[in-house]
Design a protein around this motif. Structure first.
Motif, mmCIF file in Angstrom:
data_model
loop_
_atom_site.group_PDB
_atom_site.id
_atom_site.type_symbol
_atom_site.label_atom_id
_atom_site.label_comp_id
_atom_site.label_asym_id
_atom_site.label_seq_id
_atom_site.Cartn_x
_atom_site.Cartn_y
_atom_site.Cartn_z
ATOM 1 N N UNK A 50 0.835 -1.208 0.000
ATOM 2 C CA UNK A 50 0.000 0.000 0.000
ATOM 3 C C UNK A 50 0.866 1.253 0.000
ATOM 4 N N UNK A 51 1.938 1.219 0.743
ATOM 5 C CA UNK A 51 2.908 2.325 0.780
ATOM 6 C C UNK A 51 3.593 2.493 -0.569
ATOM 7 N N UNK A 52 4.032 1.397 -1.162
ATOM 8 C CA UNK A 52 4.702 1.458 -2.465
ATOM 9 C C UNK A 52 3.750 2.013 -3.525
ATOM 10 N N UNK A 53 2.520 1.528 -3.535
ATOM 11 C CA UNK A 53 1.545 1.978 -4.529
ATOM 12 C C UNK A 53 1.222 3.469 -4.379
ATOM 13 N N UNK A 54 1.198 3.944 -3.141
ATOM 14 C CA UNK A 54 0.819 5.332 -2.895
ATOM 15 C C UNK A 54 1.952 6.314 -3.137
ATOM 16 N N UNK A 55 3.178 5.854 -2.985
ATOM 17 C CA UNK A 55 4.315 6.778 -3.015
ATOM 18 C C UNK A 55 5.296 6.530 -4.151
ATOM 19 N N UNK A 56 5.163 5.403 -4.839
ATOM 20 C CA UNK A 56 6.120 4.989 -5.872
ATOM 21 C C UNK A 56 7.507 4.722 -5.283
ATOM 22 N N UNK A 57 7.544 4.466 -3.990
ATOM 23 C CA UNK A 57 8.775 4.002 -3.350
ATOM 24 C C UNK A 57 9.130 2.642 -3.958
ATOM 25 N N UNK A 58 10.385 2.314 -3.974
ATOM 26 C CA UNK A 58 10.812 1.055 -4.568
ATOM 27 C C UNK A 58 10.200 -0.156 -3.894
ATOM 28 N N UNK A 59 9.825 -1.143 -4.688
ATOM 29 C CA UNK A 59 9.280 -2.392 -4.164
ATOM 30 C C UNK A 59 10.345 -3.131 -3.370
ATOM 31 N N UNK A 60 9.948 -3.800 -2.314
ATOM 32 C CA UNK A 60 10.883 -4.609 -1.540
ATOM 33 C C UNK A 60 11.530 -5.652 -2.450
ATOM 34 N N UNK A 61 12.849 -5.845 -2.351
ATOM 35 C CA UNK A 61 13.580 -6.675 -3.312
ATOM 36 C C UNK A 61 13.057 -8.096 -3.478
ATOM 37 N N UNK A 62 12.544 -8.714 -2.422
ATOM 38 C CA UNK A 62 12.103 -10.110 -2.505
ATOM 39 C C UNK A 62 10.591 -10.250 -2.619
ATOM 40 N N UNK A 63 9.917 -9.162 -2.964
ATOM 41 C CA UNK A 63 8.445 -9.190 -2.965
ATOM 42 C C UNK A 63 7.889 -10.269 -3.885
ATOM 43 N N UNK A 64 8.544 -10.557 -4.990
ATOM 44 C CA UNK A 64 8.031 -11.543 -5.945
ATOM 45 C C UNK A 64 8.789 -12.862 -5.897
ATOM 46 N N UNK A 65 9.642 -13.031 -4.924
ATOM 47 C CA UNK A 65 10.422 -14.261 -4.802
ATOM 48 C C UNK A 65 9.606 -15.332 -4.101
ATOM 49 N N UNK A 66 9.549 -16.514 -4.688
ATOM 50 C CA UNK A 66 8.811 -17.613 -4.070
ATOM 51 C C UNK A 66 9.318 -17.852 -2.655
ATOM 52 N N UNK A 67 8.394 -18.023 -1.735
ATOM 53 C CA UNK A 67 8.741 -18.216 -0.340
ATOM 54 C C UNK A 67 8.763 -16.932 0.465
ATOM 55 N N UNK A 68 8.690 -15.792 -0.233
ATOM 56 C CA UNK A 68 8.682 -14.489 0.432
ATOM 57 C C UNK A 68 7.522 -13.622 -0.041
ATOM 58 N N UNK A 69 6.639 -14.170 -0.873
ATOM 59 C CA UNK A 69 5.694 -13.344 -1.615
ATOM 60 C C UNK A 69 4.260 -13.379 -1.107
#
Length: 229
Positions: A50-69
């Motif tokens: 929600x923070x990333x979408x609202x501010x265009x701050x960089x996505x957390x590096x492992x957001x799309x990594x299996x086991x962390x997503x």
């Protein structure tokens, strides 16, 4: 916007640190902490999204990594600066002064009144906890799967390390003020507290301290929020 679930912690005295463990946990000393509210859970992927979408701050590096997503897993690999930016954003959208916990607040909340105990539940070794051998195999668990401490906080000594607001000082306890200590004025490393899914012993003692430079992003580092009451 996903608002965090909070629990209120009353002001009080507690003994911070340890008489017998690592040098940077000594001396054990009495500390007063003012009342505050604290996140029941570590900040999740969904909340950080929600923070990333609202501010265009960089996505957390492992957001799309299996086991962390999973949306309910704690967000990881965020720097101290990322965590502070999230708190600032959350404060702006809620009108409340969200921030990271001080190191003293974190330990006070983790102990939950268990004065002198090694862990939130007492002195029994972490390996005696239910399903210990089957947990945290390849990454952090979804927040809140384990039992809470006496203050209703989940994962407070486990799952991921939690950034704190303070600069780290190895000898800070020898000069720490009695009331609401906030760490040294300057430093090169920020304090983190709590255990990590990738450690050999995955649940930390309440008094255990750790620290890394604030710009680093590790896959077992997350955070939890606080707000004055």
């Amino acid at each position: 916007m996903i608002a965090p679930r909070l629990v209120s912690i009353d002001a009080g005295w507690f003994t911070m640190g340890s008489h017998t463990e690592r040098d940077d946990e000594r001396p054990a000393h009495r500390v007063w902490v003012d009342s505050f509210e604290i996140g029941v859970f570590q900040v999740t992927n969904a909340e950080y999204d929600a923070f990333v979408d609202a501010t265009f701050h960089g996505t957390a590096p492992h957001r799309s990594t299996a086991g962390f997503d999973h949306p309910d897993q704690p967000v990881v690999a965020v720097s101290w600066f990322d965590a502070v930016s999230y708190c600032d954003w959350l404060g702006n959208v809620t009108g409340r002064p969200f921030r990271l916990l001080s190191e003293a607040e974190w330990e006070y909340a983790a102990r939950a009144g268990a004065e002198g105990a090694l862990y939130p539940w007492g002195d029994a070794a972490p390996q005696t906890r239910p399903d210990y051998d089957r947990r945290w195999k390849d990454g952090p668990e979804q927040c809140g799967r384990g039992a809470p401490n006496a203050y209703g906080l989940h994962d407070i000594c486990e799952n991921v390390h939690e950034w704190c607001a303070d600069w780290y000082g190895r000898d800070y306890y020898a000069m720490s003020p009695e009331r609401n200590p906030r760490g040294p004025e300057t430093g090169t490393r920020r304090v983190s507290r709590g255990g990590s899914w990738r450690h050999r012993v995955r649940i930390s003692r309440c008094a255990a301290r750790s620290s890394i430079p604030p710009a680093l992003r590790y896959a077992d580092y997350g955070f939890r929020v606080a707000v004055p009451r």
